[in-house]
Design a protein around this motif. Structure first.
Motif, mmCIF file in Angstrom:
data_model
loop_
_atom_site.group_PDB
_atom_site.id
_atom_site.type_symbol
_atom_site.label_atom_id
_atom_site.label_comp_id
_atom_site.label_asym_id
_atom_site.label_seq_id
_atom_site.Cartn_x
_atom_site.Cartn_y
_atom_site.Cartn_z
ATOM 1 N N LEU A 78 2.178 -11.112 -27.109
ATOM 2 C CA LEU A 78 2.048 -10.740 -28.515
ATOM 3 C C LEU A 78 2.703 -11.735 -29.465
ATOM 4 N N GLY A 79 3.381 -12.744 -28.925
ATOM 5 C CA GLY A 79 4.098 -13.698 -29.766
ATOM 6 C C GLY A 79 5.451 -13.155 -30.179
ATOM 7 N N LYS A 80 6.113 -13.869 -31.071
ATOM 8 C CA LYS A 80 7.394 -13.402 -31.617
ATOM 9 C C LYS A 80 7.091 -12.458 -32.776
ATOM 10 N N LEU A 81 7.646 -11.258 -32.707
ATOM 11 C CA LEU A 81 7.326 -10.231 -33.702
ATOM 12 C C LEU A 81 8.511 -9.951 -34.621
ATOM 13 N N PRO A 82 8.235 -9.621 -35.891
ATOM 14 C CA PRO A 82 9.322 -9.190 -36.776
ATOM 15 C C PRO A 82 9.885 -7.855 -36.312
ATOM 16 N N HIS A 83 11.091 -7.557 -36.752
ATOM 17 C CA HIS A 83 11.814 -6.379 -36.270
ATOM 18 C C HIS A 83 11.053 -5.084 -36.482
ATOM 19 N N ASP A 84 10.388 -4.936 -37.634
ATOM 20 C CA ASP A 84 9.669 -3.678 -37.894
ATOM 21 C C ASP A 84 8.491 -3.493 -36.940
ATOM 22 N N LYS A 85 7.869 -4.596 -36.528
ATOM 23 C CA LYS A 85 6.768 -4.513 -35.569
ATOM 24 C C LYS A 85 7.283 -4.137 -34.176
ATOM 25 N N VAL A 86 8.470 -4.637 -33.833
ATOM 26 C CA VAL A 86 9.085 -4.278 -32.551
ATOM 27 C C VAL A 86 9.371 -2.783 -32.530
ATOM 28 N N ARG A 87 9.928 -2.283 -33.612
ATOM 29 C CA ARG A 87 10.222 -0.840 -33.694
ATOM 30 C C ARG A 87 8.946 -0.015 -33.555
ATOM 31 N N GLU A 88 7.891 -0.459 -34.203
ATOM 32 C CA GLU A 88 6.598 0.230 -34.108
ATOM 33 C C GLU A 88 6.091 0.244 -32.658
ATOM 34 N N LEU A 89 6.236 -0.886 -31.989
ATOM 35 C CA LEU A 89 5.859 -0.966 -30.572
ATOM 36 C C LEU A 89 6.671 0.018 -29.739
ATOM 37 N N LEU A 90 7.970 0.028 -29.975
ATOM 38 C CA LEU A 90 8.868 0.880 -29.187
ATOM 39 C C LEU A 90 8.555 2.364 -29.352
ATOM 40 N N MET A 91 7.973 2.717 -30.475
ATOM 41 C CA MET A 91 7.632 4.120 -30.702
ATOM 42 C C MET A 91 6.287 4.490 -30.087
ATOM 43 N N ASN A 92 5.581 3.493 -29.544
ATOM 44 C CA ASN A 92 4.239 3.760 -29.020
ATOM 45 C C ASN A 92 4.053 3.413 -27.546
ATOM 46 N N VAL A 93 4.794 2.428 -27.039
ATOM 47 C CA VAL A 93 4.606 2.045 -25.641
ATOM 48 C C VAL A 93 5.169 3.116 -24.708
ATOM 49 N N TYR A 94 4.777 3.035 -23.466
ATOM 50 C CA TYR A 94 5.174 4.044 -22.477
ATOM 51 C C TYR A 94 6.572 3.775 -21.913
ATOM 52 N N VAL A 95 6.839 2.526 -21.560
ATOM 53 C CA VAL A 95 8.133 2.204 -20.961
ATOM 54 C C VAL A 95 8.501 0.759 -21.287
ATOM 55 N N VAL A 96 9.799 0.512 -21.417
ATOM 56 C CA VAL A 96 10.323 -0.847 -21.595
ATOM 57 C C VAL A 96 10.902 -1.296 -20.259
ATOM 58 N N VAL A 97 10.621 -2.553 -19.905
ATOM 59 C CA VAL A 97 11.154 -3.124 -18.665
ATOM 60 C C VAL A 97 12.083 -4.281 -19.028
ATOM 61 N N ILE A 98 13.304 -4.241 -18.480
ATOM 62 C CA ILE A 98 14.277 -5.313 -18.715
ATOM 63 C C ILE A 98 14.654 -5.895 -17.350
ATOM 64 N N PRO A 99 13.995 -7.000 -16.954
ATOM 65 C CA PRO A 99 14.151 -7.524 -15.595
ATOM 66 C C PRO A 99 15.166 -8.664 -15.456
ATOM 67 N N SER A 100 16.192 -8.669 -16.252
ATOM 68 C CA SER A 100 17.087 -9.831 -16.324
ATOM 69 C C SER A 100 17.650 -10.267 -14.983
ATOM 70 N N LEU A 101 17.607 -11.573 -14.772
ATOM 71 C CA LEU A 101 18.263 -12.191 -13.622
ATOM 72 C C LEU A 101 19.743 -12.390 -13.914
ATOM 73 N N TRP A 102 20.056 -12.783 -15.121
ATOM 74 C CA TRP A 102 21.459 -13.018 -15.430
ATOM 75 C C TRP A 102 22.151 -11.708 -15.782
ATOM 76 N N ILE A 103 23.449 -11.767 -15.855
ATOM 77 C CA ILE A 103 24.251 -10.558 -16.041
ATOM 78 C C ILE A 103 24.284 -10.193 -17.525
ATOM 79 N N GLU A 104 23.459 -9.240 -17.895
ATOM 80 C CA GLU A 104 23.463 -8.745 -19.274
ATOM 81 C C GLU A 104 24.736 -7.925 -19.499
ATOM 82 N N ASN A 105 25.295 -8.052 -20.668
ATOM 83 C CA ASN A 105 26.503 -7.291 -20.977
ATOM 84 C C ASN A 105 26.116 -5.931 -21.557
#
Length: 198
Positions: A78-105
């Motif tokens: 989808l490219g780089k999205l502005p914050h309001d578009k990300v929020r809109e996505l988050l309210m509509n998608v089914y699940v978020v996946v965070i597959p980080s290899l490095w150690i997220e804090n």
């Protein structure tokens, strides 16, 4: 604290015809994007009602490899999205996946997904297990393709009630209802204690 107003409790992530899995954030190797795409291809090979959405800036040294990886009909960049578009996505998608290899804090992407009452599955590294209240059904070993696929299958098959129970448990666990006040008060207490010790 993050400047991200929590979404209404009645929001539903079951309204789309397709179950959309979303990755958003920096698109590079250390974020586990390759592992995510590889696992999604296996997971989705016998499903027509799923798609993977990827949003964010691609690191230059990963760009060519990334576009080769996502050459599939059910994976969309989808490219780089502005914050309001990300929020809109988050309210509509089914699940978020965070597959980080490095150690997220304490990743903001996970907090934003939780605030939008969107279910999250994530790698079992850094602070993410704690943020997901150590729910092993939602955590995977990012170096184990089968484990990622299994977690994608788990959330794909759960009922709306189980989905909402997971989301609310994690929402409450992260104290989102009063996160700004709660966090600030804890910092003030610590600051005052340190001041008294001098």
């Amino acid at each position: 604290p993050i400047e991200f107003k929590p979404c209404d409790k009645d929001i539903t992530h079951f309204k789309n015809n397709k179950k959309q899995y979303l990755y958003f954030g920096a698109v590079n190797r250390v974020k586990g994007v390759k592992q995510l795409v590889d696992a999604f291809k296996v997971f989705s090979c016998d499903k027509e009602d799923v798609e993977l959405l990827i949003a964010g800036s691609i690191k230059k040294d990963f760009e060519e490899e990334f576009f080769e990886l996502i050459s599939s009909n059910n994976i969309k960049y989808l490219g780089k999205l502005p914050h309001d578009k990300v929020r809109e996505l988050l309210m509509n998608v089914y699940v978020v996946v965070i597959p980080s290899l490095w150690i997220e804090n304490y990743p903001g992407t996970l907090l934003e997904a939780i605030a939008c009452r969107c279910l999250v599955i994530a790698s079992n590294r850094g602070g993410m297990p704690e943020m997901l209240s150590y729910n092993t059904k939602l955590l995977f070993n990012v170096l184990d393709n089968d484990d990622i696929v299994n977690k994608m299958n788990y959330v794909y098959g759960i009922t709306k009630t189980i989905y909402n129970n997971h989301v609310e448990d994690i929402f409450i666990y992260n104290s989102f209802i009063t996160i700004n006040d709660c966090y600030l008060k804890k910092i003030e207490v610590l600051y005052n204690l340190l001041g008294e010790q001098k």
